[in-house]
Design a protein around this motif. Structure first.
Motif, PDB file in Angstrom:
ATOM      1  N   PRO A  98       0.814  -1.227   0.000  1.00  0.00           N
ATOM      2  CA  PRO A  98       0.000   0.000   0.000  1.00  0.00           C
ATOM      3  C   PRO A  98       0.840   1.266   0.000  1.00  0.00           C
ATOM      4  N   THR A  99       1.949   1.259   0.737  1.00  0.00           N
ATOM      5  CA  THR A  99       2.826   2.443   0.780  1.00  0.00           C
ATOM      6  C   THR A  99       3.432   2.713  -0.586  1.00  0.00           C
ATOM      7  N   GLN A 100       3.899   1.655  -1.261  1.00  0.00           N
ATOM      8  CA  GLN A 100       4.469   1.823  -2.586  1.00  0.00           C
ATOM      9  C   GLN A 100       3.434   2.304  -3.585  1.00  0.00           C
ATOM     10  N   GLN A 101       2.227   1.748  -3.513  1.00  0.00           N
ATOM     11  CA  GLN A 101       1.163   2.183  -4.416  1.00  0.00           C
ATOM     12  C   GLN A 101       0.853   3.660  -4.216  1.00  0.00           C
ATOM     13  N   ASP A 102       0.807   4.073  -2.960  1.00  0.00           N
ATOM     14  CA  ASP A 102       0.506   5.478  -2.662  1.00  0.00           C
ATOM     15  C   ASP A 102       1.620   6.385  -3.184  1.00  0.00           C
ATOM     16  N   GLU A 103       2.868   5.962  -2.997  1.00  0.00           N
ATOM     17  CA  GLU A 103       3.999   6.763  -3.472  1.00  0.00           C
ATOM     18  C   GLU A 103       3.978   6.886  -4.992  1.00  0.00           C
ATOM     19  N   LEU A 104       3.663   5.791  -5.651  1.00  0.00           N
ATOM     20  CA  LEU A 104       3.604   5.803  -7.108  1.00  0.00           C
ATOM     21  C   LEU A 104       2.454   6.671  -7.611  1.00  0.00           C
ATOM     22  N   LYS A 105       1.338   6.607  -6.919  1.00  0.00           N
ATOM     23  CA  LYS A 105       0.163   7.390  -7.315  1.00  0.00           C
ATOM     24  C   LYS A 105       0.413   8.885  -7.176  1.00  0.00           C
ATOM     25  N   LYS A 106       1.153   9.282  -6.157  1.00  0.00           N
ATOM     26  CA  LYS A 106       1.388  10.703  -5.886  1.00  0.00           C
ATOM     27  C   LYS A 106       2.460  11.304  -6.792  1.00  0.00           C
ATOM     28  N   GLU A 107       3.305  10.468  -7.386  1.00  0.00           N
ATOM     29  CA  GLU A 107       4.361  10.980  -8.249  1.00  0.00           C
ATOM     30  C   GLU A 107       3.786  11.316  -9.630  1.00  0.00           C
ATOM     31  N   LEU A 108       3.824  12.587 -10.016  1.00  0.00           N
ATOM     32  CA  LEU A 108       3.210  13.042 -11.261  1.00  0.00           C
ATOM     33  C   LEU A 108       4.214  13.291 -12.376  1.00  0.00           C
ATOM     34  N   VAL A 109       5.489  13.375 -12.047  1.00  0.00           N
ATOM     35  CA  VAL A 109       6.519  13.609 -13.062  1.00  0.00           C
ATOM     36  C   VAL A 109       6.849  12.280 -13.743  1.00  0.00           C
ATOM     37  N   PRO A 110       6.618  12.161 -15.051  1.00  0.00           N
ATOM     38  CA  PRO A 110       6.813  10.864 -15.742  1.00  0.00           C
ATOM     39  C   PRO A 110       8.176  10.220 -15.498  1.00  0.00           C
ATOM     40  N   ALA A 111       9.250  11.008 -15.591  1.00  0.00           N
ATOM     41  CA  ALA A 111      10.586  10.435 -15.408  1.00  0.00           C
ATOM     42  C   ALA A 111      10.768   9.891 -13.996  1.00  0.00           C
ATOM     43  N   GLN A 112      10.240  10.631 -13.013  1.00  0.00           N
ATOM     44  CA  GLN A 112      10.350  10.185 -11.627  1.00  0.00           C
ATOM     45  C   GLN A 112       9.472   8.954 -11.382  1.00  0.00           C
ATOM     46  N   LYS A 113       8.309   8.924 -12.023  1.00  0.00           N
ATOM     47  CA  LYS A 113       7.430   7.761 -11.873  1.00  0.00           C
ATOM     48  C   LYS A 113       8.094   6.513 -12.450  1.00  0.00           C
ATOM     49  N   LEU A 114       8.744   6.656 -13.610  1.00  0.00           N
ATOM     50  CA  LEU A 114       9.449   5.525 -14.212  1.00  0.00           C
ATOM     51  C   LEU A 114      10.580   5.046 -13.310  1.00  0.00           C
ATOM     52  N   ALA A 115      11.278   5.993 -12.679  1.00  0.00           N
ATOM     53  CA  ALA A 115      12.353   5.616 -11.749  1.00  0.00           C
ATOM     54  C   ALA A 115      11.792   4.837 -10.563  1.00  0.00           C
ATOM     55  N   LEU A 116      10.613   5.242 -10.081  1.00  0.00           N
ATOM     56  CA  LEU A 116       9.967   4.523  -8.975  1.00  0.00           C
ATOM     57  C   LEU A 116       9.608   3.104  -9.398  1.00  0.00           C
ATOM     58  N   VAL A 117       9.051   2.971 -10.598  1.00  0.00           N
ATOM     59  CA  VAL A 117       8.675   1.648 -11.090  1.00  0.00           C
ATOM     60  C   VAL A 117       9.902   0.738 -11.126  1.00  0.00           C
ATOM     61  N   ARG A 118      11.000   1.254 -11.647  1.00  0.00           N
ATOM     62  CA  ARG A 118      12.227   0.457 -11.707  1.00  0.00           C
ATOM     63  C   ARG A 118      12.720   0.077 -10.321  1.00  0.00           C
ATOM     64  N   ARG A 119      12.660   1.039  -9.404  1.00  0.00           N
ATOM     65  CA  ARG A 119      13.138   0.777  -8.043  1.00  0.00           C
ATOM     66  C   ARG A 119      12.287  -0.290  -7.358  1.00  0.00           C
ATOM     67  N   PHE A 120      10.962  -0.164  -7.471  1.00  0.00           N
ATOM     68  CA  PHE A 120      10.078  -1.131  -6.827  1.00  0.00           C
ATOM     69  C   PHE A 120      10.260  -2.522  -7.431  1.00  0.00           C
ATOM     70  N   LYS A 121      10.455  -2.573  -8.758  1.00  0.00           N
ATOM     71  CA  LYS A 121      10.660  -3.867  -9.403  1.00  0.00           C
ATOM     72  C   LYS A 121      11.953  -4.499  -8.912  1.00  0.00           C
ATOM     73  N   GLU A 122      13.016  -3.725  -8.797  1.00  0.00           N
ATOM     74  CA  GLU A 122      14.291  -4.240  -8.296  1.00  0.00           C
ATOM     75  C   GLU A 122      14.154  -4.714  -6.854  1.00  0.00           C
ATOM     76  N   GLU A 123      13.400  -3.957  -6.034  1.00  0.00           N
ATOM     77  CA  GLU A 123      13.210  -4.353  -4.640  1.00  0.00           C
ATOM     78  C   GLU A 123      12.457  -5.672  -4.546  1.00  0.00           C
ATOM     79  N   GLN A 124      11.476  -5.874  -5.421  1.00  0.00           N
ATOM     80  CA  GLN A 124      10.742  -7.135  -5.421  1.00  0.00           C
ATOM     81  C   GLN A 124      11.671  -8.296  -5.774  1.00  0.00           C
ATOM     82  N   GLU A 125      12.517  -8.078  -6.787  1.00  0.00           N
ATOM     83  CA  GLU A 125      13.427  -9.141  -7.198  1.00  0.00           C
ATOM     84  C   GLU A 125      14.447  -9.442  -6.110  1.00  0.00           C
TER      85      GLU A 125
END
Length: 367
Positions: A98-125
């Motif tokens: 839920p915390t990650q979803q909220d952080e991703l939802k609040k990030e409106l800058v496309p480049a920063q959102k993409l960086a978050l997606v990459r970070r969360f994916k790496e953390e899952q792996e």
């Protein structure tokens, strides 16, 4: 806005479009009205919440989603690659905390959102790599159900691949006592690998802690790919023994998994779309490993046949391999989650190896 927002855009776009445009396609509106009428109470509740969310948006945000709707319609007419990408992303977002979803939802800058997606994916792996996360995931798994992971990959340094596995099995069979051999061992396949190990242990004295002896171990090492040998031979006997045993047992586990054809991401998404709304909601509320496991299981079960039968045998292979790691007194790789054992469940290293009985799948061709 989660996947339910995209759902409502398709069904309720007529609510937000100008009246002049609504008049252009009365047939589409009638079709949407019929879809609304057929909705379950759960779907209708989701729709109402989606409409409320949409109405809270400013004009720019509303136009953004209208444009997305138009883009998706064009995409559907040209193969649907964008739609599949959106579905994959939406499913993945549900696997975040839920915390990650909220952080991703609040990030409106496309480049920063993409960086978050990459970070969360790496953390899952990375989490999948750790022993603790493996143990937690395993606790949630039923004892009679495979704990499958999408990225359950085996490198050549983790597990013996088929060519090397067969070469080592040939060595073990060649060194068996006459009374320990079986006709099927002459051309061993997956169902024979664990019985061959047990027969080899009995041939060399019956004590799992002493198997393989130094001579047999060197013969096993000599049978595998030459690029693996130098690193192994640098170690002392105890370390070489542990390395080969891990690679041998994980190689068997790899072949058990490789005998099954798992669904692709698109096939999992198709399973998800075909579920009843209540079941879909239940699965999407689960942790990511459970989402993937349930969708894998449903897809394989629907296919039936040998793949489903082989899928059901994986827990028994895992149980016997866990048992061998304990008997042989070798620590398994962190990625191979062992079920917690009670103190009095520890097997006797001098046991005869006849229990538990080996997996002998009926009619399985093996590898």
């Amino acid at each position: 806005m989660e996947i339910r927002l995209f759902f409502v855009i398709v069904l309720a776009m007529s609510v937000f479009l100008p009246q002049s445009l609504q008049a252009v396609d009365q047939q589409a509106i009638a079709s949407q009205t019929e879809q609304l009428r057929k909705m379950s109470e759960l779907e209708r509740g989701h729709l109402n919440r989606n409409i409320e969310d949409f109405q809270k948006l400013n004009d720019s945000e509303k136009q953004h989603y209208r444009q997305l709707h138009a883009d998706l319609k064009r995409d559907a007419a040209t193969g649907g690659s964008l739609t599949r990408m959106m579905q994959t992303y939406s499913l993945w977002v549900r696997t975040l905390t839920p915390t990650q979803q909220d952080e991703l939802k609040k990030e409106l800058v496309p480049a920063q959102k993409l960086a978050l997606v990459r970070r969360f994916k790496e953390e899952q792996e990375e989490a999948i790599e750790t022993p603790d996360s493996q143990s937690e995931a395993h606790v949630e798994t039923s004892a009679d159900e495979p704990a499958l992971q999408l990225n359950l990959n085996f490198s050549k340094r983790d597990a013996l691949w088929l060519k090397d596995l067969r070469a080592v099995m040939t060595i073990l069979v060649d060194r068996l006592a006459t009374d320990k051999t079986r006709p099927e061992f002459s051309d061993p396949r997956l169902p024979d690998y664990l019985p061959i190990i047990q027969a080899s242990v009995q041939t060399f004295g019956g004590d799992y802690r002493d198997w393989p002896n130094e001579k047999l171990l060197q013969d096993m090492i000599g049978a595998i790919s030459k690029d693996l040998v130098p690193q192994i031979n640098k170690q002392d006997y105890s370390t070489r023994r542990a390395m080969i045993i891990r690679m041998l047992l994980m190689g068997i586990m790899k072949q058990a998994h490789d005998s099954i054809r798992y669904p692709t991401e698109d096939e999992r998404l198709q399973v998800l779309k075909e579920l009843k709304p209540e079941e879909r909601e239940r699965i999407l509320s689960l942790p990511s490993d459970r989402v993937n496991r349930d969708l894998n299981r449903k897809w394989i079960q629907a296919k039936g046949g040998d793949s489903w039968a082989d899928f059901q045998k994986i827990p028994e292979y895992r149980r016997q391999i866990e048992d061998l790691f304990v008997r042989l007194e070798v620590t398994p790789p962190p990625r191979f989650a062992q079920r917690a054992r009670k103190g009095n469940d520890r097997p006797d290293p001098k046991a005869d190896g006849k229990r538990p009985p080996p997996v002998r799948p009926n009619g399985q061709k093996g590898n």
